[in-house]
Scaffold this motif. Sequence first.
Motif, short mmCIF file in Angstrom:
data_model
loop_
_atom_site.label_atom_id
_atom_site.label_comp_id
_atom_site.label_asym_id
_atom_site.label_seq_id
_atom_site.Cartn_x
_atom_site.Cartn_y
_atom_site.Cartn_z
N LEU A 107 -3.56 2.77 -5.14
CA LEU A 107 -3.38 2.58 -3.83
C LEU A 107 -2.24 1.75 -3.05
O LEU A 107 -1.56 2.36 -2.35
CB LEU A 107 -4.76 2.07 -3.42
CG LEU A 107 -4.93 2.03 -1.73
CD1 LEU A 107 -5.19 3.33 -1.21
CD2 LEU A 107 -6.14 0.99 -1.38
N ALA A 108 -2.32 0.49 -3.67
CA ALA A 108 -1.24 -0.33 -3.18
C ALA A 108 0.13 0.14 -3.44
O ALA A 108 1.08 0.39 -2.43
CB ALA A 108 -1.34 -1.78 -3.77
N ILE A 111 0.72 3.10 -1.04
CA ILE A 111 1.22 2.47 0.26
C ILE A 111 2.13 2.09 0.59
O ILE A 111 3.10 2.45 1.54
CB ILE A 111 0.06 1.46 0.82
CG1 ILE A 111 -1.42 2.01 1.16
CG2 ILE A 111 0.63 0.65 2.19
CD1 ILE A 111 -2.41 0.99 1.34
N ARG A 116 2.57 5.46 4.27
CA ARG A 116 1.41 6.43 4.70
C ARG A 116 1.99 7.36 5.90
O ARG A 116 2.99 7.38 6.36
CB ARG A 116 0.60 5.17 5.38
CG ARG A 116 -0.08 4.48 4.59
CD ARG A 116 -0.57 3.23 5.27
NE ARG A 116 0.33 2.33 5.47
CZ ARG A 116 0.21 0.95 5.77
NH1 ARG A 116 -1.03 0.50 5.80
NH2 ARG A 116 1.04 0.17 5.93
N ARG A 122 -5.45 3.50 6.10
CA ARG A 122 -5.84 3.19 4.47
C ARG A 122 -5.98 4.48 3.78
O ARG A 122 -6.91 5.30 4.48
CB ARG A 122 -6.97 2.18 4.28
CG ARG A 122 -7.14 0.85 4.95
CD ARG A 122 -6.17 0.17 3.60
NE ARG A 122 -5.64 -1.18 4.10
CZ ARG A 122 -4.94 -1.83 4.94
NH1 ARG A 122 -3.97 -0.76 5.25
NH2 ARG A 122 -5.00 -2.92 4.94
#
Lengths: 318, 81
Positions: A107-108, A111, A116, A122
């Motif tokens: 996820l990090a 991002i 995004r 998120r």
Amino acid sequence: MRLAIDVMGGDYAPREIVAGALQWAEQSEDTLLLVGNEYLIKEELQLYQYPTERLEIIPASQVVEMNESPASALRKKKDASIIVATRLIQAGQADAVVSCGSTGAQLAAAIFILGRLEGIDRPPIVASIPNQAGSYSLVVDVGANVDCKATQLLQFALLGKAYASIVMQLGNPRIGLLNNGEEEGKGNSLAIEAYKLLKDQKDLNFVGNIEGRDLFADKCDVIVCDGFIGNIVLKNMEGLAALVAQACIAELGRLPAFFERFDYTRVGGAPLLGVNGVSIVCHGSSKREAVFNGIKTATECVKKDIINQQKIVLQTTV
Amino acid sequence: MQEFFEIVRKILAEQLSRDESEITMESTFEELEADSIDIVEMIMALEDIYNLEFPEDDLEDYSNLGDLVKALYEYLQQVQK
């Protein structure tokens, strides 16, 4: 298509990841970029015959462990396999990344490396669950974000709507909020606030709260929840399916055919929505079949152009 | 230090959709509802502004915003000497 595979992530890495990737290479025309410890990958490759012209090893000397803070790891471990694999998309050298490693790290990486989509804080993970109509419902988020704000749940709904329109060809999918009661005003403060936002959002077919027992009832096409609840729902399904499977084998001596619809290895992976690139999150316990199917999901997401499709829906509703 | 904190405050306010007055040196990350992604995003924004890379510390070591701001400011001072 060029697919970056994080070979170092997952309970059975690198052996099962390499095996699943090779299975895909054999039956497709895609090029697979195996990202991770070069020595270990070469050692695994020695066990197989494979199409050498469509396999590349991309060295990465580090791995983000499951117990590490993902955001810190992103800064500390710049040569981690998931970071290097995700950068391949950014550099235009890969069309998608597939990983069975730390979801938080993936996820990090998504991002900060891919970025995004506009209006998204998120990125959530979407998963499909079977329903009583013989079809599937989508659950968003199933584990990327354990602490969510109401505005983020609204964003999950919009992304779920976009994804449902892409994969299920639904023009105006029904959106439900997972809650502990059907009536407006039920739930914790997050659910109550999210309900208001969902109800007020234009162009969103919000059908209200969905209780846990109605997850499979075909009351909606997209079920919105935070990643903490969503992950528990998904793992609970896995556990229940295993229990029922055990009972079926004990009583019938076999598994009924419908069980295939509950088998996560057949789905393999789920995309992170709301990021500017295809990043497929696979189960940490994935073995070769799940990895193979995770890669298949990645190719389908690329073919269906899920990034641009999400952008189109977000532009019209955010 | 105050000038540096004002920059941090402005970045965080925009990131977290909060009023600047809600963000103080004493604020904990929990109070601000800022997760590790928010903190890394803030640090990266500062790195862009000052054109440097801050040390890769464990973010969990800082109990509140003030502690993190002090550490980042001290590093900035060292680099700029």
